[in-house]
Write a protein that holds these residues in place. Structure first.
Motif, PDB file in Angstrom:
ATOM      1  N   ARG A  50      38.576  68.948  37.384  1.00 12.93           N
ATOM      2  CA  ARG A  50      38.981  70.278  37.848  1.00 12.93           C
ATOM      3  C   ARG A  50      38.798  71.234  36.679  1.00 12.93           C
ATOM      4  N   ILE A  51      38.026  72.328  36.924  1.00 16.75           N
ATOM      5  CA  ILE A  51      37.658  73.265  35.862  1.00 16.75           C
ATOM      6  C   ILE A  51      38.030  74.681  36.276  1.00 16.75           C
ATOM      7  N   ARG A  52      38.715  75.382  35.381  1.00 17.57           N
ATOM      8  CA  ARG A  52      39.033  76.798  35.575  1.00 17.57           C
ATOM      9  C   ARG A  52      38.608  77.510  34.304  1.00 17.57           C
ATOM     10  N   GLY A  53      37.862  78.626  34.464  1.00 18.94           N
ATOM     11  CA  GLY A  53      37.405  79.305  33.263  1.00 18.94           C
ATOM     12  C   GLY A  53      36.623  80.566  33.531  1.00 18.94           C
ATOM     13  N   PRO A  54      35.946  81.072  32.479  1.00 18.69           N
ATOM     14  CA  PRO A  54      35.211  82.346  32.545  1.00 18.69           C
ATOM     15  C   PRO A  54      33.836  82.195  33.197  1.00 18.69           C
ATOM     16  N   TRP A  55      33.841  81.938  34.474  1.00 27.11           N
ATOM     17  CA  TRP A  55      32.618  81.844  35.248  1.00 27.11           C
ATOM     18  C   TRP A  55      32.901  82.304  36.657  1.00 27.11           C
ATOM     19  N   ILE A  56      31.867  82.425  37.456  1.00 30.27           N
ATOM     20  CA  ILE A  56      32.006  82.751  38.873  1.00 30.27           C
ATOM     21  C   ILE A  56      31.519  81.538  39.646  1.00 30.27           C
ATOM     22  N   VAL A  57      32.362  81.054  40.566  1.00 27.49           N
ATOM     23  CA  VAL A  57      32.045  79.865  41.356  1.00 27.49           C
ATOM     24  C   VAL A  57      31.737  80.291  42.786  1.00 27.49           C
ATOM     25  N   GLY A  58      30.661  79.767  43.330  1.00 28.09           N
ATOM     26  CA  GLY A  58      30.282  80.088  44.702  1.00 28.09           C
ATOM     27  C   GLY A  58      29.859  78.846  45.465  1.00 28.09           C
ATOM     28  N   TYR A  59      29.776  79.003  46.765  1.00 22.44           N
ATOM     29  CA  TYR A  59      29.302  77.927  47.635  1.00 22.44           C
ATOM     30  C   TYR A  59      28.658  78.556  48.860  1.00 22.44           C
ATOM     31  N   GLU A  60      27.492  78.043  49.232  1.00 24.43           N
ATOM     32  CA  GLU A  60      26.821  78.531  50.428  1.00 24.43           C
ATOM     33  C   GLU A  60      25.851  77.474  50.932  1.00 24.43           C
ATOM     34  N   ARG A  61      26.013  77.077  52.170  1.00 26.36           N
ATOM     35  CA  ARG A  61      25.103  76.154  52.868  1.00 26.36           C
ATOM     36  C   ARG A  61      24.721  74.924  52.048  1.00 26.36           C
TER      37      ARG A  61
END
Length: 137
Positions: free
Chosen positions: A101-112
């Motif tokens: 499990r990672i939380r940090g200075p990034w943008i996480v996305g999900y699509e198809r």
């Protein structure tokens, strides 16, 4: 718009797109629950061996960016989530069960079926340090 790199066999299901100050790491055939929130993700520990080679490919751009004298400090305004909250400044990682499990200075996305993150080059070394420490714990 960036330059999509040719994946190596060691990268497994991961792909890299290089940008000026950041890169996008994409995992194909991803489960939707890999994205927890805009700044938090869950990676299966079975993917552990693929992350290093993917980052190696992405960090080839970091050398060019540093050689250019890092022309300007990175603009992290793009990391604000839908509610205007900035991404955390540091990496928080833990290994519950068979996942990271990672939380940090990034943008996480999900699509198809595609899980993806955008990460600034300047944050990549700290990510790798925290990633290896958490995965080995």
């Amino acid at each position: 718009m960036g330059a999509i790199q040719e994946p190596t066999p060691e990268m497994g299901p991961y792909r890299v797109e290089l940008r000026r100050e950041s890169f996008i790491l994409t995992r194909t055939d991803a489960a939707q629950d890999m994205r927890v929130s805009e700044h938090e993700a869950v990676i299966p520990l079975t993917d552990y061996s693929h992350i290093g080679p993917a980052f190696d490919q992405a960090l080839s751009q970091l050398e060019r960016w540093e050689a250019a004298g890092r022309p300007t400090p990175p603009d992290l305004s793009w990391t604000a989530d839908d509610h205007g909250q900035q991404a955390p400044a540091t990496w928080e990682m833990e290994c519950p069960h068979d996942q990271l499990r990672i939380r940090g200075p990034w943008i996480v996305g999900y699509e198809r079926g595609l899980w993806h993150v955008e990460l600034c080059y300047v944050d990549a070394s700290a990510f790798l340090h925290a990633f290896y420490a958490a995965a080995m714990a």
